[in-house]
Design an enzyme around this catalytic site. Structure first.
Site, PDB file in Angstrom:
ATOM      1  N   LEU A  63     -16.837  47.639   3.405  1.00 29.11           N
ATOM      2  CA  LEU A  63     -16.147  46.830   2.406  1.00 29.11           C
ATOM      3  C   LEU A  63     -15.547  47.799   1.395  1.00 29.11           C
ATOM      4  CD1 LEU A  63     -18.583  43.843   1.628  1.00 29.11           C
ATOM      5  CD2 LEU A  63     -16.473  43.780   2.958  1.00 29.11           C
ATOM      6  N   ASP A  64     -14.321  47.541   0.964  1.00 23.54           N
ATOM      7  CA  ASP A  64     -13.696  48.390  -0.037  1.00 23.54           C
ATOM      8  C   ASP A  64     -14.565  48.495  -1.280  1.00 23.54           C
ATOM      9  OD1 ASP A  64     -11.598  48.509   1.718  1.00 23.54           O
ATOM     10  OD2 ASP A  64     -10.371  47.044   0.646  1.00 23.54           O
ATOM     11  N   ARG A  65     -14.342  49.534  -2.052  1.00 25.90           N
ATOM     12  CA  ARG A  65     -15.131  49.764  -3.268  1.00 25.90           C
ATOM     13  C   ARG A  65     -15.108  48.556  -4.194  1.00 25.90           C
ATOM     14  NH1 ARG A  65     -13.576  53.054  -8.278  1.00 25.90           N
ATOM     15  NH2 ARG A  65     -15.545  53.456  -9.327  1.00 25.90           N
TER      16      ARG A  65
END
Length: 290
Positions: free
Chosen positions: A155-157
């Site tokens: 998952l993106d930051r």
């Protein structure tokens, strides 16, 4: 793809027209009063058949987290692996969990399988180690277990929501390989309201630099706020949700994954985690949810 009025009662969703409801009917062993503390009452579940019987040596090595089965075969072939002090070089050799297995004269233990569900918060990177010293998902679950677990996918930051961590390489591969196309549902907040014409484009399919993509299901969260969207996809391509909306001139302000392969956040707050129970692990293995 869920159709209208298709009701799911296992950690899934119910959809009635344009109304989406992510329920919490799946029973869990998670301690929701404990944010980062070790949950002592949780047991680690194995889903391996005949887990107490003999298994192939390469599988034993892979289960220990040492390497993949393919690499284990190479180690076996070169005589680096010993069974009860005797080098093993034959493929297909079977071992018992009571056997003394060593690799380069170091003891190897086959780990119990661990399946942990995290509600990933914002400003947290999905990696086992970050050279920049940023907060990682591993920092959040460092007291959870002694086994070496790792995130399933990324998952993106700044993307929040459902994230599974495990030391089960076989299950991880099954959930992340493009061939299996696991369902993911996101709650999206946009910088401005999206009109029905653009929703229709996303549903029919758009062309990005790395190929075509479409929403399997998409609708407003509610009819009064056109900036919030629920979107269902099966693709695992990088930043795919953000890129889909950006291609139509929208900016994703906030992104939350609320569903992954049959799992939801249950009642977990941001940063909280819990272990999956036997039923949930079995559901993942049986691929009950696409």
């Amino acid at each position: 793809m869920l159709k209208k009025n298709d009701t799911r009662d296992h950690l899934g969703k119910e959809k009635y027209g344009n109304k989406w409801n992510y329920n919490n009917q799946g029973k869990s062993d998670c301690n929701l009063n404990s944010k980062y503390n070790f949950q002592k009452k949780i047991k680690y579940y194995k889903v391996e058949p005949n887990s107490n019987g003999p298994i192939r040596l390469n599988r034993y090595l892979a289960n220990s987290g040492l390497c993949s089965r393919r690499k284990a075969d190479k180690y076996i072939q070169t005589g680096l692996v010993k069974k009860n002090g005797i080098p093993v070089t034959e493929f297909g050799t079977r071992v018992n969990r009571t056997d003394n297995i060593t690799f380069c004269n170091s003891l190897v233990r086959s780990e119990h399988k661990v399946y942990l569900l995290l509600n990933k918060p914002k400003n947290c990177v999905t990696t086992t180690n970050d050279p920049q010293g940023r907060l990682t998902v591993m920092d959040l679950i460092k007291t959870a277990c002694k086994e070496q677990i790792f995130p399933v996918g990324r998952l993106d930051r700044n993307t929040t929501g459902v994230l599974l961590l495990t030391n089960d390489g076989k299950l991880s591969a099954k959930l992340t390989h493009p061939r299996h196309m696991k369902k993911k549902i996101y709650h999206v907040w946009l910088n401005r309201g999206i009109d029905a014409a653009d929703i229709k484009k996303l549903s029919k399919g758009i062309q990005l630099e790395d190929g075509g993509i479409w929403a399997d299901d998409i609708s407003y969260v509610n009819d009064k706020d056109k900036t919030q969207i629920n979107i269902e996809i099966h693709s695992g391509r990088n930043h795919i949700i953000r890129r889909m909306f950006e291609s139509l001139g929208y900016h994703v302000v906030k992104l939350d994954r609320v569903y992954f392969a049959g799992l939801t956040k249950k009642k977990l707050k941001k940063g909280q985690w819990c272990f999956l129970n036997d039923r949930e692990v079995s559901m993942l293995y049986m691929e009950k949810f696409s």
